[in-house]
Design a protein around this motif. Structure first.
Motif, PDB file in Angstrom:
ATOM      1  N   PHE A 135       2.676   6.673   7.501  1.00  0.00           N
ATOM      2  CA  PHE A 135       4.068   6.440   7.924  1.00  0.00           C
ATOM      3  C   PHE A 135       5.038   6.428   6.745  1.00  0.00           C
ATOM      4  N   CYS A 136       4.526   6.543   5.512  1.00  0.00           N
ATOM      5  CA  CYS A 136       5.333   6.163   4.344  1.00  0.00           C
ATOM      6  C   CYS A 136       5.765   7.350   3.489  1.00  0.00           C
ATOM      7  N   ARG A 169      -4.615   3.247   6.308  1.00  0.00           N
ATOM      8  CA  ARG A 169      -4.404   2.133   5.389  1.00  0.00           C
ATOM      9  C   ARG A 169      -5.584   1.866   4.450  1.00  0.00           C
ATOM     10  N   VAL A 183       6.894   6.868   0.229  1.00  0.00           N
ATOM     11  CA  VAL A 183       6.854   6.514  -1.198  1.00  0.00           C
ATOM     12  C   VAL A 183       6.056   7.504  -2.061  1.00  0.00           C
ATOM     13  N   PRO A 184       4.855   7.940  -1.637  1.00  0.00           N
ATOM     14  CA  PRO A 184       4.122   8.884  -2.501  1.00  0.00           C
ATOM     15  C   PRO A 184       4.905  10.164  -2.775  1.00  0.00           C
ATOM     16  N   LYS A 195      -1.911   6.270  -2.140  1.00  0.00           N
ATOM     17  CA  LYS A 195      -2.596   5.831  -0.909  1.00  0.00           C
ATOM     18  C   LYS A 195      -2.236   6.701   0.306  1.00  0.00           C
ATOM     19  N   PHE A 196      -1.055   7.201   0.355  1.00  0.00           N
ATOM     20  CA  PHE A 196      -0.614   8.099   1.434  1.00  0.00           C
ATOM     21  C   PHE A 196      -0.818   7.515   2.836  1.00  0.00           C
ATOM     22  N   CYS A 197      -0.311   6.312   3.046  1.00  0.00           N
ATOM     23  CA  CYS A 197      -0.280   5.782   4.418  1.00  0.00           C
ATOM     24  C   CYS A 197       0.527   6.775   5.257  1.00  0.00           C
ATOM     25  N   GLN A 248       4.809  -0.337  -6.878  1.00  0.00           N
ATOM     26  CA  GLN A 248       4.642   0.029  -5.459  1.00  0.00           C
ATOM     27  C   GLN A 248       3.255  -0.383  -5.000  1.00  0.00           C
ATOM     28  N   ASN A 249       2.302  -0.298  -5.917  1.00  0.00           N
ATOM     29  CA  ASN A 249       0.938  -0.796  -5.703  1.00  0.00           C
ATOM     30  C   ASN A 249       0.580  -1.584  -6.936  1.00  0.00           C
ATOM     31  N   CYS A 259       2.399   5.887  -5.866  1.00  0.00           N
ATOM     32  CA  CYS A 259       1.340   5.513  -4.931  1.00  0.00           C
ATOM     33  C   CYS A 259       0.465   6.721  -4.601  1.00  0.00           C
ATOM     34  N   HIS A 292      -1.732  -4.051  -2.509  1.00  0.00           N
ATOM     35  CA  HIS A 292      -2.452  -3.389  -1.423  1.00  0.00           C
ATOM     36  C   HIS A 292      -3.800  -4.098  -1.274  1.00  0.00           C
TER      37      HIS A 292
HETATM   38  S1  SF4 Z   1       2.880   1.763   2.415  1.00  0.00           S
HETATM   39 FE1  SF4 Z   1       2.429   1.170   0.311  1.00  0.00          FE
HETATM   40  S2  SF4 Z   1       0.325   1.822  -0.012  1.00  0.00           S
HETATM   41 FE2  SF4 Z   1       1.018   2.913   1.789  1.00  0.00          FE
HETATM   42  S3  SF4 Z   1       1.799   4.887   1.027  1.00  0.00           S
HETATM   43 FE3  SF4 Z   1       3.547   3.476   1.117  1.00  0.00          FE
HETATM   44  S4  SF4 Z   1       3.661   2.592  -0.922  1.00  0.00           S
HETATM   45 FE4  SF4 Z   1       1.639   3.520  -0.735  1.00  0.00          FE
END
Ligand code: SF4
Length: 391
Positions: free
Chosen positions: A151-152, A266, A154-155, A147-149, A189-190, A145, A227
């Motif tokens: 709170f997340c 977001r 995953v990236p 996107k770097f939300c 993930q996206n 990902c 997304h």
């Molecule tokens: S919530 Fe989804 S879109 Fe946002 S950073 Fe995490 S994986 Fe990426």
């Protein structure tokens, strides 16, 4: 995605003589494939290892590999903290597991394999047939990902966005169909950020869906997780034209407040979200939506929370996921002040009651209707096959 990864790990280790056991207490090797998205993920891994140690107290210690996003996030720290672990393997490095197992068998040192080798991973996986034979199968087409939300994690654990080649995805889908799959869920993930370029073309998720829609033995297509920013015109067109694409879309929104969405980074606001829903309903009136909600994000006021309730009432989401916000170390949101847990909990209860209302309303729409269903599992009791539907 972990289910897909676990099945592929199994495909990888079969050639070196390993298979799944029905009796876990006799296992020679444990692979704990972990997910980091939920709170206390790391604690759960140590808890599982504790159970394992007890179970094998009077037996030969099994080899223990911790794979997945917790392994990626904790890596060396895990090896230092828990001597029972023989190796940590990140989600982009699990194609190296056969080699790692051999090294551990030969009593080499503890293994830390947490590079982002995503291209090499899929190059290796492409050489090994997917033996998955479920009626409904997962197929990873995209990972990571960009996107770097705020709170997340995953990236940081899955790395940047990567899309597999169009051809290799279709080939793997054909293998799954040959093995008996009637439904394929495309994963990423996206997932709708999927983009693969070869010399002549650029392929997007919609191209995969159109191609899969032509495969005779396949009956159903799904994709997750999307997304809102990547719901493009061509994807909406796929919903109009591909009859095998199921009329449901999991489209995480997280909050009904544009202010909170902005603070979450977001990259869409609420009016963008409504526009997408309207466009999809226009081409597919029966389409339904599920979503993810984070309640009590730092800065969320009563007003912002009520905006989320308003959104739920309007869209009438089904089968959604909702959680109280919990901070993940290292993310930008972890530097913000949390709101009161008591208030967040009250809000969650209220929101879940509303989601449940939409859900029951949706289920009642099926009363006295004949519809085509896909049975995923057969019960062991072959005499009675009981389907209970409750409201
Ligand atoms: S919530 Fe989804 S879109 Fe946002 S950073 Fe995490 S994986 Fe990426």
């Amino acid at each position: 995605m972990n289910e897909y990864d676990s099945n592929r790990i199994l495909d990888l280790v079969k050639p070196i003589g390993y298979s799944v056991t029905d009796n876990p207490s006799d296992a020679d090797c444990y692979v704990l494939n972990t997910c980091h998205i939920r709170e206390k993920a790391t604690d759960k891994v140590y808890h599982d290892i504790g159970r394992l140690k007890k179970e094998f107290r009077n037996k030969k210690k099994p080899m223990l590999l911790v794979t997945g996003c917790v392994a990626q996030a904790e890596n060396q720290e895990m090896l230092c903290r828990e001597k029972y672990i023989d190796g940590v393997v990140g989600p982009q490095s699990y194609h190296q597991i056969p080699e790692i197992i051999k090294k551990v068998e030969n009593k080499k040192s503890k293994i830390n394999c947490t590079e982002f080798d995503v291209v090499e991973k899929f190059d290796t996986l492409n050489l090994i047939k997917n033996s998955g034979s479920k009626i409904s199968s997962f197929l990873t087409i995209q990972e990571g990902c960009d996107k770097f939300c705020h709170f997340c994690v995953v990236p940081y654990t899955r790395g940047p966005e990567f899309s597999r080649s169009f051809e290799e995805v279709i080939n793997e889908a054909k293998q799954l169909i040959e093995n008996g799959s009637k439904e394929i869920t495309l994963l990423g993930q996206n997932v709708n950020a999927y983009e693969y370029k070869d010399k002549f073309n650029t392929y997007r998720l919609s191209d995969l869906i159109f191609k899969l829609n032509e495969l005779k033995e396949l009956k159903r297509i799904r994709y997750t997780t999307s997304h809102p920013k990547d719901v493009t015109k061509d994807l909406i067109e796929a919903h109009r034209s591909c009859e095998k694409l199921m009329p449901i879309l999991h489209l995480p929104v997280q909050s009904g407040s544009s202010k909170i969405l902005n603070s979450m980074n977001r990259k869409h606001n609420i009016s963008d979200y409504h526009n997408i829903i309207d466009k999809l309903k226009k081409v597919k009136p029966e389409i339904r939506f599920s979503s993810d909600f984070i309640i009590g994000y730092p800065g969320e006021t009563d007003y912002n929370f009520n905006e989320t309730l308003k959104l739920i009432k309007k869209v009438e989401f089904i089968n959604s996921y909702s959680f109280i916000y919990s901070s993940r170390p290292g993310t930008p949101a972890s530097k913000l002040d949390d709101i009161s847990f008591k208030i967040a909990k009250q809000r969650l209860i209220q929101l879940q009651a509303l989601l449940e209302e939409s859900n029951s309303k949706y289920k009642k729409e099926f009363l006295n209707k004949s519809i085509e269903v896909l049975f995923e599992n057969k019960l062991n009791n072959k005499i009675n096959f009981l389907v209970e539907i409750s409201f």
